[in-house]
Structures are given as structure tokens and as C-alpha cells.
Design an enzyme around this catalytic site. Structure first.
Site, mmCIF file in Angstrom:
data_model
loop_
_atom_site.group_PDB
_atom_site.id
_atom_site.type_symbol
_atom_site.label_atom_id
_atom_site.label_comp_id
_atom_site.label_asym_id
_atom_site.label_seq_id
_atom_site.Cartn_x
_atom_site.Cartn_y
_atom_site.Cartn_z
ATOM 1 N N ASP A 38 1.181 -2.457 -15.871
ATOM 2 C CA ASP A 38 0.698 -3.337 -14.793
ATOM 3 C C ASP A 38 1.492 -4.643 -14.853
ATOM 4 O O ASP A 38 2.109 -4.933 -15.877
ATOM 5 C CB ASP A 38 -0.801 -3.644 -14.981
ATOM 6 C CG ASP A 38 -1.513 -3.973 -13.672
ATOM 7 O OD1 ASP A 38 -2.360 -3.184 -13.232
ATOM 8 O OD2 ASP A 38 -1.218 -5.035 -13.078
ATOM 9 N N ASP A 64 6.573 -4.291 -13.289
ATOM 10 C CA ASP A 64 6.480 -4.471 -11.839
ATOM 11 C C ASP A 64 7.049 -3.183 -11.246
ATOM 12 O O ASP A 64 8.231 -2.877 -11.424
ATOM 13 C CB ASP A 64 7.302 -5.693 -11.398
ATOM 14 C CG ASP A 64 7.119 -5.975 -9.913
ATOM 15 O OD1 ASP A 64 6.843 -5.023 -9.149
ATOM 16 O OD2 ASP A 64 7.252 -7.141 -9.515
ATOM 17 N N VAL A 65 6.206 -2.443 -10.533
ATOM 18 C CA VAL A 65 6.595 -1.093 -10.091
ATOM 19 C C VAL A 65 7.715 -1.068 -9.056
ATOM 20 O O VAL A 65 8.227 -0.007 -8.731
ATOM 21 C CB VAL A 65 5.380 -0.303 -9.540
ATOM 22 C CG1 VAL A 65 4.456 0.130 -10.654
ATOM 23 C CG2 VAL A 65 4.646 -1.095 -8.462
ATOM 24 N N ASN A 91 -0.459 4.586 -9.080
ATOM 25 C CA ASN A 91 -1.688 3.982 -8.575
ATOM 26 C C ASN A 91 -1.512 2.543 -8.086
ATOM 27 O O ASN A 91 -2.219 2.117 -7.181
ATOM 28 C CB ASN A 91 -2.746 4.031 -9.687
ATOM 29 C CG ASN A 91 -3.888 3.079 -9.421
ATOM 30 O OD1 ASN A 91 -4.793 3.373 -8.647
ATOM 31 N ND2 ASN A 91 -3.856 1.896 -10.040
ATOM 32 N N TYR A 161 -0.688 -1.311 5.824
ATOM 33 C CA TYR A 161 -1.324 -0.542 4.749
ATOM 34 C C TYR A 161 -1.407 0.944 5.135
ATOM 35 O O TYR A 161 -1.071 1.819 4.340
ATOM 36 C CB TYR A 161 -2.720 -1.103 4.474
ATOM 37 C CG TYR A 161 -3.427 -0.483 3.290
ATOM 38 C CD1 TYR A 161 -3.022 -0.775 1.984
ATOM 39 C CD2 TYR A 161 -4.497 0.386 3.465
ATOM 40 C CE1 TYR A 161 -3.669 -0.217 0.897
ATOM 41 C CE2 TYR A 161 -5.157 0.950 2.376
ATOM 42 C CZ TYR A 161 -4.737 0.645 1.096
ATOM 43 O OH TYR A 161 -5.380 1.204 0.015
ATOM 44 N N LYS A 165 0.307 4.132 3.194
ATOM 45 C CA LYS A 165 -0.461 5.218 2.586
ATOM 46 C C LYS A 165 -0.165 6.562 3.263
ATOM 47 O O LYS A 165 -0.233 7.616 2.622
ATOM 48 C CB LYS A 165 -1.954 4.894 2.623
ATOM 49 C CG LYS A 165 -2.333 3.725 1.705
ATOM 50 C CD LYS A 165 -1.941 3.986 0.260
ATOM 51 C CE LYS A 165 -2.482 2.935 -0.698
ATOM 52 N NZ LYS A 165 -2.092 3.200 -2.105
ATOM 53 N N ILE A 196 -13.984 1.933 -2.190
ATOM 54 C CA ILE A 196 -14.301 1.929 -3.620
ATOM 55 C C ILE A 196 -14.429 0.474 -4.083
ATOM 56 O O ILE A 196 -13.582 -0.373 -3.751
ATOM 57 C CB ILE A 196 -13.185 2.647 -4.428
ATOM 58 C CG1 ILE A 196 -12.883 4.042 -3.844
ATOM 59 C CG2 ILE A 196 -13.566 2.729 -5.910
ATOM 60 C CD1 ILE A 196 -14.029 5.021 -3.846
ATOM 61 N N THR A 198 -13.710 -2.213 -6.010
ATOM 62 C CA THR A 198 -12.728 -2.733 -6.977
ATOM 63 C C THR A 198 -12.303 -4.132 -6.510
ATOM 64 O O THR A 198 -12.565 -4.514 -5.362
ATOM 65 C CB THR A 198 -11.449 -1.858 -7.043
ATOM 66 O OG1 THR A 198 -10.683 -2.111 -5.855
ATOM 67 C CG2 THR A 198 -11.761 -0.376 -7.173
HETATM 68 N N1 LIG Z 1 -10.507 0.145 -3.685
HETATM 69 C C1 LIG Z 1 -10.448 0.899 -2.598
HETATM 70 O O1 LIG Z 1 -11.364 0.885 -1.764
HETATM 71 C C2 LIG Z 1 -9.245 1.777 -2.360
HETATM 72 C C3 LIG Z 1 -9.325 2.734 -1.352
HETATM 73 C C4 LIG Z 1 -8.246 3.562 -1.109
HETATM 74 C C5 LIG Z 1 -7.104 3.452 -1.882
HETATM 75 N N2 LIG Z 1 -7.030 2.511 -2.850
HETATM 76 C C6 LIG Z 1 -5.781 2.438 -3.622
HETATM 77 O O2 LIG Z 1 -6.071 2.556 -5.003
HETATM 78 C C7 LIG Z 1 -5.043 1.924 -5.764
HETATM 79 C C8 LIG Z 1 -5.691 1.008 -6.786
HETATM 80 O O3 LIG Z 1 -6.386 -0.015 -6.099
HETATM 81 P P1 LIG Z 1 -7.695 -0.733 -6.670
HETATM 82 O O4 LIG Z 1 -8.702 -0.671 -5.604
HETATM 83 O O5 LIG Z 1 -7.999 -0.249 -8.019
HETATM 84 O O6 LIG Z 1 -7.144 -2.250 -6.681
HETATM 85 P P2 LIG Z 1 -7.041 -3.322 -7.855
HETATM 86 O O7 LIG Z 1 -6.530 -4.551 -7.179
HETATM 87 O O8 LIG Z 1 -8.303 -3.389 -8.624
HETATM 88 O O9 LIG Z 1 -5.914 -2.715 -8.806
HETATM 89 C C9 LIG Z 1 -4.571 -2.640 -8.419
HETATM 90 C C10 LIG Z 1 -3.717 -2.906 -9.643
HETATM 91 O O10 LIG Z 1 -2.342 -2.793 -9.250
HETATM 92 C C11 LIG Z 1 -1.633 -3.846 -9.895
HETATM 93 N N3 LIG Z 1 -0.405 -4.168 -9.166
HETATM 94 C C12 LIG Z 1 -0.290 -4.771 -7.953
HETATM 95 N N4 LIG Z 1 1.009 -4.934 -7.660
HETATM 96 C C13 LIG Z 1 1.723 -4.424 -8.704
HETATM 97 C C14 LIG Z 1 3.103 -4.318 -8.979
HETATM 98 N N5 LIG Z 1 4.036 -4.778 -8.150
HETATM 99 N N6 LIG Z 1 3.479 -3.721 -10.129
HETATM 100 C C15 LIG Z 1 2.544 -3.255 -11.002
HETATM 101 N N7 LIG Z 1 1.225 -3.347 -10.800
HETATM 102 C C16 LIG Z 1 0.825 -3.940 -9.660
HETATM 103 C C17 LIG Z 1 -2.608 -5.017 -9.910
HETATM 104 O O11 LIG Z 1 -2.244 -5.984 -10.871
HETATM 105 C C18 LIG Z 1 -3.910 -4.317 -10.221
HETATM 106 O O12 LIG Z 1 -4.157 -4.248 -11.606
HETATM 107 C C19 LIG Z 1 -4.154 1.201 -4.749
HETATM 108 O O13 LIG Z 1 -3.002 1.974 -4.494
HETATM 109 C C20 LIG Z 1 -5.044 1.124 -3.524
HETATM 110 O O14 LIG Z 1 -4.296 1.022 -2.327
HETATM 111 C C21 LIG Z 1 -8.076 1.678 -3.115
#
Ligand SMILES: NC(=O)c1ccc[n+]([C@@H]2O[C@H](COP(=O)([O-])OP(=O)(O)OC[C@H]3O[C@@H](n4cnc5c(N)ncnc54)[C@H](O)[C@@H]3O)[C@@H](O)[C@H]2O)c1
Length: 274
Positions: A38, A64-65, A91, A161, A165, A196, A198
């Protein structure tokens, strides 16, 4: 599925928070050794501590991804440390909101870089390692890309977004076809979470007219999103938990899903069913 992943090694991006953290914890609980990455080092180390406290094995590296050289370095590091890579969970992601006429090119490119290009880079660099023979004779592997219900249908105020996706969804299917044709035993599937609970919801820009477009029933001008209120719009009436997605990730990582590739695992409380 106790011990379904014993001996396997998993690489999970964005694992300092939310769905990535829950997935890393769930994979470790099934016996996988988890390589947690992360940009958030504090959160990433916290995830490792949580896994270790539960008796699992994990290690953290900052990543950084969007940086290709770092992907190459870290995949090499995994192979040096463990001699194998079985599971990749792409993720890490961010949410950019904004009406299409207001989204800047910079916002658009950043959204695509972090949500899509990251998956391309991860797969490109992890696949050769995942194709290496394992000491225990295990062949193949599992690539899991976290898409969204926003990769299945459109949402006002979320064009960048949704585009990102949707791209993850079809990147997944194309890679699944390549791996199937190569007969390498590597599967590639996408996961489509609904609403979700988060921290991502607190990070979205909800300024001005946008929040009404984005959420329909939200308070215009509100600068935070009440995920419970949004989740109440799901047919089941509530938001999901990160663990709900972690369970799906474990299933796709394990041999229980051996005949699944190029598929979409939707975990959304019925959000897309109507
Ligand atoms: N929470 C929801 O409702 C939801 C719904 C559908 C999809 N998603 C997807 O699930 C995945 C995780 O999201 P989440 O809800 O856990 O969010 P979150 O913000 O809790 O976690 C995302 C993580 O990604 C890290 N991150 C961001 N940019 C980065 C980078 N450039 N390099 C490395 N790490 C990086 C952040 O530091 C964080 O720890 C995402 O791809 C999001 O689009 C989430």
C-alpha cells in the site's frame, strides 16, 4: 474452508484498509502467506500485525501501484523471499466523482492510472512469476481484480470511476483468455462489490451539486457520505462489510473455484439484481 490456501503465497495491493485489508486477513486465515502492499505504510503494517496476531504470516512493503519499476522490484522480492507466487489481488483503488463536464483530464488520468493501469502492471509483472514451477508441484494460480457494481452499470456523477471499473472487468476477461490459451492453469476473475462500508466513502469528493447527482437522496452540499444511508438503498437494506468481499476473494483464490475464469463475482446485496 479451513487451510484451503496452506502453502500458497498471495500479493494484495491496497491492503492497508477496507477490502484489501479484509482480503489479506481472510487469505492468511486460510493459510496463505500474504505480501501486503500500500502507499499507506502505517495501515499496511497494522494489517500485518493483525494477521500475525491471529497466527498468520504476512509482510509489508510500500508500493504505489502506478509505478512500474516498483512492481518489478516487489515481484522479485516475493520470489526471493518465498520462491513462489500463487495469488494476485489487484485491489488498490480510489473513487473520483464529478459530473462529466466538470471532471478534469488530470482527475480522469489519475482515476485510470490507479484503478486500471495498476491492474495491467500487476498482471504483467506477476504472471511470469506465477508461471514458475512450485516445490510442492502446484500448478497455476489466481488473479483477482477488484472491480465494482460501477463496472457493470452506469452511475451519474461517477463517469471516470465507472469507466475505470468497466475496463477492469474486460481486462480480466482478456487475461483469462490468454492464460486459458497458454494452458498455464492461471485463472483471472473480477469481483464486483456493491456498497461496502470502508473509508473510501469518506475520501470521495462530494462538493457542490455533485452529491445530489451521485447519491440521489443525499443532502446537497454535504461533504461526507453516509454509507449506511447509501447501503439502505440496496435490496437487502444495508451496506456490506469488507469481510463479505474477503470471503469472495478467498473463494476465487482457492481450488474451490478451479473451473472459474473470466467470471464476475458480484457481491452486492442485490444492488444489480433489479
Ligand atoms: N467500498 C466500496 O463500497 C467499494 C465498492 C466497489 C468497489 N470497491 C473497490 O474496492 C477496492 C478497495 O476499496 P476500499 O473500499 O477498501 O477503499 P479504501 O480506501 O478503504 O482502501 C483502498 C486502499 O488503496 C490504497 N491506495 C490508493 N491509491 C493507491 C496507490 N496509488 N498505490 C497503492 N495503494 C493505493 C489506499 O491507501 C487504501 O489503503 C477499490 O478498488 C474500490 O474501487 C469498493
Amino acid at each position: 474452508m479451513m487451510g484451503a490456501l496452506t502453502g500458497r503465497v498471495a500479493f494484495v495491493t491496497g491492503a492497508a484498509s477496507g477490502i484489501g485489508r479484509a482480503s489479506a486477513i481472510a487469505l492468511a486465515a486460510e493459510g496463505a502467506t500474504v505480501f501486503v502492499t500500500d502507499i499507506d505504510a502505517e495501515g499496511g503494517r497494522e494489517t500485518v500485525a493483525m494477521i500475525e496476531a491471529a497466527g498468520g504470516t504476512a509482510t509489508f512493503r510500500a508500493q504505489d501501484v502506478v509505478e512500474e519499476p516498483r512492481w518489478a522490484e516487489l515481484v522479485t522480492r516475493v520470489m526471493d523471499l518465498y520462491g513462489r507466487l500463487d495469488i494476485l489481488v489487484n485491489n488498490a483503488g480510489i473513487g473520483t466523482s464529478g459530473l462529466i463536464t466538470e471532471v478534469t483530464l488530470e482527475q480522469w488520468n489519475r482515476q485510470m492510472d490507479i484503478n486500471v493501469t495498476s491492474c495491467f502492471l500487476g498482471i504483467k509483472h506477476a504472471l511470469p512469476a506465477m508461471r514458475q514451477p512450485r516445490p510442492d508441484g502446484h500448478v497455476g494460480g489466481s488473479i483477482i481484480n477488484i472491480s465494482s457494481v460501477a463496472g457493470l452499470g452506469g452511475s451519474a456523477g461517477m463517469s471516470a470511476y465507472c469507466a475505470s471499473k468497466g475496463a477492469v472487468r474486460l481486462l480480466t476477461k482478456a487475461v483469462a483468455m490468454e492464460c486459458a490459451a497458454a494452458r498455464d492453469g492461471i485463472r483471472c476473475n473480477s469481483v464486483h462489490p456493491g456498497i461496502i462500508d470502508t473509508p473510501i466513502w469518506q475520501k470521495l469528493d462530494t462538493s457542490g451539486a455533485l452529491s445530489a447527482a451521485l447519491l440521489g437522496s443525499s443532502q446537497p452540499g454535504a461533504n461526507t457520505i453516509d454509507v449506511d444511508a447509501v447501503g439502505a438503498g440496496a435490496p437487502v437494506g444495508y451496506a456490506g462489510r469488507p469481510e463479505d468481499i474477503g470471503a469472495g476473494v478467498v473463494f476465487l483464490a482457492s481450488d474451490a473455484s478451479r473451473y472459474m475464469t473470466g467470471s464476475e463475482l458480484v457481491i452486492d446485496g442485490g444492488w444489480t439484481a433489479h
